[in-house]
Write an enzyme that holds these catalytic residues in place. Structure first.
Site, PDB file in Angstrom:
ATOM      1  N   ALA A 249      -0.283   2.258  -2.109  1.00 31.18           N
ATOM      2  CA  ALA A 249       0.466   1.776  -3.287  1.00 31.18           C
ATOM      3  C   ALA A 249       1.731   0.991  -2.948  1.00 31.18           C
ATOM      4  O   ALA A 249       2.499   0.652  -3.849  1.00 31.18           O
ATOM      5  CB  ALA A 249       0.807   2.904  -4.259  1.00 31.18           C
ATOM      6  N   ALA A 250       1.935   0.663  -1.669  1.00 30.62           N
ATOM      7  CA  ALA A 250       3.124  -0.143  -1.328  1.00 30.62           C
ATOM      8  C   ALA A 250       3.028  -1.512  -2.013  1.00 30.62           C
ATOM      9  O   ALA A 250       4.001  -1.996  -2.607  1.00 30.62           O
ATOM     10  CB  ALA A 250       3.229  -0.310   0.179  1.00 30.62           C
ATOM     11  N   GLY A 251       1.849  -2.122  -1.942  1.00 26.92           N
ATOM     12  CA  GLY A 251       1.655  -3.429  -2.590  1.00 26.92           C
ATOM     13  C   GLY A 251       1.830  -3.322  -4.097  1.00 26.92           C
ATOM     14  O   GLY A 251       2.458  -4.181  -4.727  1.00 26.92           O
ATOM     15  N   ASP A 252       1.305  -2.264  -4.678  1.00 25.72           N
ATOM     16  CA  ASP A 252       1.427  -2.075  -6.135  1.00 25.72           C
ATOM     17  C   ASP A 252       2.899  -1.921  -6.526  1.00 25.72           C
ATOM     18  O   ASP A 252       3.338  -2.428  -7.570  1.00 25.72           O
ATOM     19  CB  ASP A 252       0.665  -0.814  -6.577  1.00 25.72           C
ATOM     20  CG  ASP A 252      -0.817  -0.911  -6.284  1.00 25.72           C
ATOM     21  OD1 ASP A 252      -1.354  -2.033  -6.296  1.00 25.72           O
ATOM     22  OD2 ASP A 252      -1.432   0.147  -6.035  1.00 25.72           O
TER      23      ASP A 252
HETATM   24  O1  RIB Z   1      -3.399   0.321  -4.171  1.00 23.29           O
HETATM   25  C1  RIB Z   1      -3.543   1.703  -3.993  1.00 23.29           C
HETATM   26  C2  RIB Z   1      -4.581   2.238  -4.927  1.00 23.29           C
HETATM   27  O2  RIB Z   1      -5.820   1.680  -4.575  1.00 23.29           O
HETATM   28  C3  RIB Z   1      -4.788   3.727  -4.855  1.00 23.29           C
HETATM   29  O3  RIB Z   1      -3.925   4.459  -5.695  1.00 23.29           O
HETATM   30  C4  RIB Z   1      -6.255   3.885  -5.199  1.00 23.29           C
HETATM   31  O4  RIB Z   1      -6.486   4.458  -6.441  1.00 23.29           O
HETATM   32  C5  RIB Z   1      -6.844   2.492  -5.107  1.00 23.29           C
HETATM   33  O5  RIB Z   1      -7.134   1.972  -6.336  1.00 23.29           O
END
Ligand code: RIB
Length: 308
Positions: A249-252
């Site tokens: 989730a770093a990119g998110d």
């Molecule tokens: O970008 C990370 C996410 O990728 C995770 O939380 C997982 O659910 C996948 O969708």
């Protein structure tokens, strides 16, 4: 406050920590498992909410024991989930392995995310009238993304696409996106150019601009971030040095934090540093949603690192 709409996935992340990833055919003992809220859509929604956006999510959960837990978690971070649907079957699942270096491998079982068809959400899109910025990823059916992009363009909403997991995209669609945020694998899938070196990254970014992208951010993990727009000038910002325990989730987190700066007077470089700081904090914590920092934490981190 900026009104942000995320149309995307919600997953239950089933996370196993291991010293090293197994080879094909090998079995290794895990160091412990956790069930945590994730999904690129909901992670980005939560990141944008915690960084100060007014965020609504259109998504889909299943009719299983995870559904209520996922919804409660996303709501708990301040995201409006009134437009999240319930679909027969199971919620999206992500099977994540994290090794001692904090690297991950992810296998997705799309579940309810894969059932979010254009007709299911068409009526919810009236919310675009009150939306400043739309965030999309690639964990729901692509035709749904295409329909939402068309509607958002008609309403003049700023569109950010994070084409993750990697997928090829037509030049016609690229021209409809205001900002593309993607990583090394994703840029290679679209342009055919590996962004291994700084020169190759520049070539890949130029390629996207020549295809019709207006603005592109390439996230390169510990190698930092590169930005290019139609002026073809590349802006590079190094990554903050931190002890990474989990890069999930770093990119998110980067994307959600960046999105909140749409109307900010900060320079592009300052915005990149803000979003990079958010991602840097996230990699020092385990998990996806629960690793995402608040705006206060990001600002504090920046003050400590740069006195800014
Ligand atoms: O970008 C990370 C996410 O990728 C995770 O939380 C997982 O659910 C996948 O969708």
């Amino acid at each position: 406050m900026l009104n942000i709409l995320v149309v995307g996935s919600i997953n239950m992340d089933i996370i196993n920590r291991v010293h090293e990833f197994p080879e094909a055919g090998e079995t290794v003992k895990g160091l412990g498992a956790e069930y945590l809220c994730g999904g690129k859509g909901s992670n980005q929604a939560i990141a944008a909410s915690l960084a100060g956006g007014n965020v609504t999510m259109i998504g889909s959960v299943g009719q299983d024991s995870f559904a209520n837990q996922l919804l409660a978690t996303v709501q708990g971070y301040g995201v409006n989930t009134s437009l999240v649907m319930s679909k027969e079957g199971f919620s999206g699942l992500a099977f994540i392995n994290v090794n001692d270096k904090g690297e991950n491998t992810i296998i997705l079982s799309e579940g309810a995310n894969g059932k979010m068809n254009p007709d299911d959400i068409r009526s919810s899109l009236s919310i675009l009238e009150q939306t400043d910025l739309l965030l999309l990823q690639n964990e729901i059916p692509w035709e749904t993304n295409e329909m939402v992009i068309e509607e958002a363009r008609r309403k003049g909403v700023f569109i950010i696409l994070n084409p993750a997991p990697a997928t090829s995209i037509s030049d016609e669609l690229l021209q409809k996106i205001d900002l593309l945020i993607l990583n090394e694998t994703e840029i290679e899938t679209i342009t055919g150019i590996s962004a291994g070196s700084a020169e190759q990254a520049e070539e890949a970014l130029r390629c996207l601009i020549h295809k019709g992208s207006r603005e592109v951010i390439l996230t390169l993990g510990e190698k930092g971030t590169s930005y290019m727009n139609t002026s073809l000038v590349k802006i590079d910002v190094p990554a903050f040095q931190v002890n990474a325990v989990d890069t999930t989730a770093a990119g998110d987190t980067f994307i959600g934090a960046w999105a909140t700066l749409l109307r900010s007077p900060l320079s592009t470089e300052e915005k990149l540093r803000f979003a990079s700081a958010a991602a840097a904090i996230a990699v020092t914590r385990k998990g996806a949603a629960n690793s995402i920092p608040t705006r206060g934490e990001i600002e504090q981190f920046l003050r400590e690192r740069h006195g800014s």
